[in-house]
Enzyme design. Sequence first.
Site, PDB file in Angstrom:
ATOM      1  N   ASP A   4       0.969  -1.246   0.070  1.00  7.85           N
ATOM      2  CA  ASP A   4       0.595  -0.310  -0.254  1.00  7.85           C
ATOM      3  C   ASP A   4       0.998   1.304  -0.040  1.00  7.85           C
ATOM      4  O   ASP A   4       1.631   1.449   0.780  1.00  7.85           O
ATOM      5  CB  ASP A   4      -0.526  -0.135   1.285  1.00  7.85           C
ATOM      6  CG  ASP A   4      -1.728   1.261   1.680  1.00  7.85           C
ATOM      7  OD1 ASP A   4      -1.847   1.553   0.458  1.00  7.85           O
ATOM      8  OD2 ASP A   4      -2.408   1.397   2.765  1.00  7.85           O
ATOM      9  N   GLY A  20     -11.577   2.314   7.320  1.00 13.22           N
ATOM     10  CA  GLY A  20     -12.976   2.434   7.089  1.00 13.22           C
ATOM     11  C   GLY A  20     -13.292   1.310   7.245  1.00 13.22           C
ATOM     12  O   GLY A  20     -14.859   1.483   7.551  1.00 13.22           O
ATOM     13  N   ASP A  27      -2.317   5.536  -5.086  1.00 11.79           N
ATOM     14  CA  ASP A  27      -2.535   4.677  -3.957  1.00 11.79           C
ATOM     15  C   ASP A  27      -1.918   2.900  -4.549  1.00 11.79           C
ATOM     16  O   ASP A  27      -4.312   3.187  -5.235  1.00 11.79           O
ATOM     17  CB  ASP A  27      -3.635   5.089  -3.553  1.00 11.79           C
ATOM     18  CG  ASP A  27      -4.236   4.042  -2.491  1.00 11.79           C
ATOM     19  OD1 ASP A  27      -3.427   3.102  -1.792  1.00 11.79           O
ATOM     20  OD2 ASP A  27      -5.034   4.139  -1.385  1.00 11.79           O
ATOM     21  N   THR A  47      -5.387   0.597  -3.574  1.00  5.88           N
ATOM     22  CA  THR A  47      -7.132   1.631  -3.753  1.00  5.88           C
ATOM     23  C   THR A  47      -7.529   0.479  -5.047  1.00  5.88           C
ATOM     24  O   THR A  47      -6.499   0.594  -5.925  1.00  5.88           O
ATOM     25  CB  THR A  47      -7.023   3.076  -3.470  1.00  5.88           C
ATOM     26  OG1 THR A  47      -6.873   2.993  -2.293  1.00  5.88           O
ATOM     27  CG2 THR A  47      -8.482   3.142  -4.079  1.00  5.88           C
TER      28      THR A  47
END
Length: 479
Positions: free
Chosen positions: A106, A149, A298, A301
């Site tokens: 990441d 999240g 990213d 993502t």
Amino acid sequence: MLLPSTPLSVALALSLSWPVFAAPQVKSSAGQVMSLKRRSPSDRTIEEWGVWAKNHKAGLEAKYGAGQPQKRSTGTNLITNQNSDSSYFGSLAIGTPAVSFDVILDTGSADLWVAGSTCQTGCENVPTFDPTASTSFQNQSTTFSITYGSGQASGALAKDVVQMAGFSVTNQVFAVCDQISSGLLSNPVSGLLGLGFQTIASSKATPLWQTLVSNGAWTDPVMAFYLTRYINQSNADSLEFGGSFTMGFTNTSLYTGEIDYISLPTTGSYWILPLSTLTVQGTQVSLPSGSASYAAIDTGTTLVGGPSQYIAEIFAQIPGSAPGTGNFQSYYTYPCSTSVSVQLSFGGKNWSISPQDFQLSQLTKELCLGAFFELSTGGSAPSWIVGDTFLKNVYSVFRYNPASVGFAQLSDFALANSGSTTESVPSATIGSAATSVSATGRSPTRSTSDTISDIKVSRTSLVSIAFFWTIMAIAGLLI
């Protein structure tokens, strides 16, 4: 991209399956390679896609806040592609003796953490790290917590030897987590490796990659990604060959032409670039300038998120598109019969996103779900988050000095391996490190051994190892 005290990217929110082990670490004049593995998703209903889409948006919003050496070397880690481009993970090894673990790679966060053997929640059927089995383990007696999240991981900070792609770092700070939100991890992934800058690390520790490059362990101050594509491919397995992650060099067999580098407008946090132009179906969408145009690049993502007004303008160029409702709120649907052409530029060349990648999913016979969605970030977080929907279409390079991100056109060799179900999923082995540095700042040293040792693989893994060497030879990486 996962950031300090931020949400774990969609990658971890999605289910992970199959155990994958650390990539072979071999000494080579060209360097070592770390392969990535990719996992394909089982068929989802419209309701399941809705839950996924809602969680993906919530995850990103939480993540971005709704912060003279001896001879150097290179290394490569082959990647696994999970759930048809939902996430990409590689592997590393921790401890003495070294034990391998799969981790999400990441560029949007900066902490390394893995599930520990005393883990009480959220780590069922996940390989865990046992501190008592490592003779080099050092408990720092400092609590650690990071929120994504889709959940939270907490535990304690520690130091130990961490190996990856032929490199070894002693005294590397990482977190051993014993409380993990349900669904955050799934076999075979045991944690996450942040590849962002130290300033955004929840642990405040220097990230593994930054320790290596700042100590001069890399031949060149770069790390690069090649990601494969299996989206909407019905015959793809849950895990597929995912590409490669290289440290200290760029693999010229995977791209053609020059690498187009763009300097970071702000340094020391996320890998940020200004999104200068965005073209849809031949029409350019008007974008702001300055900090309002900043986009985080990213790898952690899955999709591309941006401010609602610009996402609306993107879909306004697609006849028949409509905003989603319910769990699909902030997303858009469009006719599957439409082939959508999108190009992005960050101040240099224009880069195209394949219509395959723009189509996140086919919800019905005629209705498809787009891979761009409305996202609200907070604080100093960038307005745009550009994930794998874009990165699958380019060879991406993250350069430490001068601080910049570069993109190049994928080579025919790279394109040929993307989507091929005949390529084996990489299996990891643990070998002697060719280059070793200390997280305390000691000059890097070279080991005297160039053999692979302590190989621990199953019979099925041997097939993947044979494939690994074949790919290395073809790519010109064998040493």
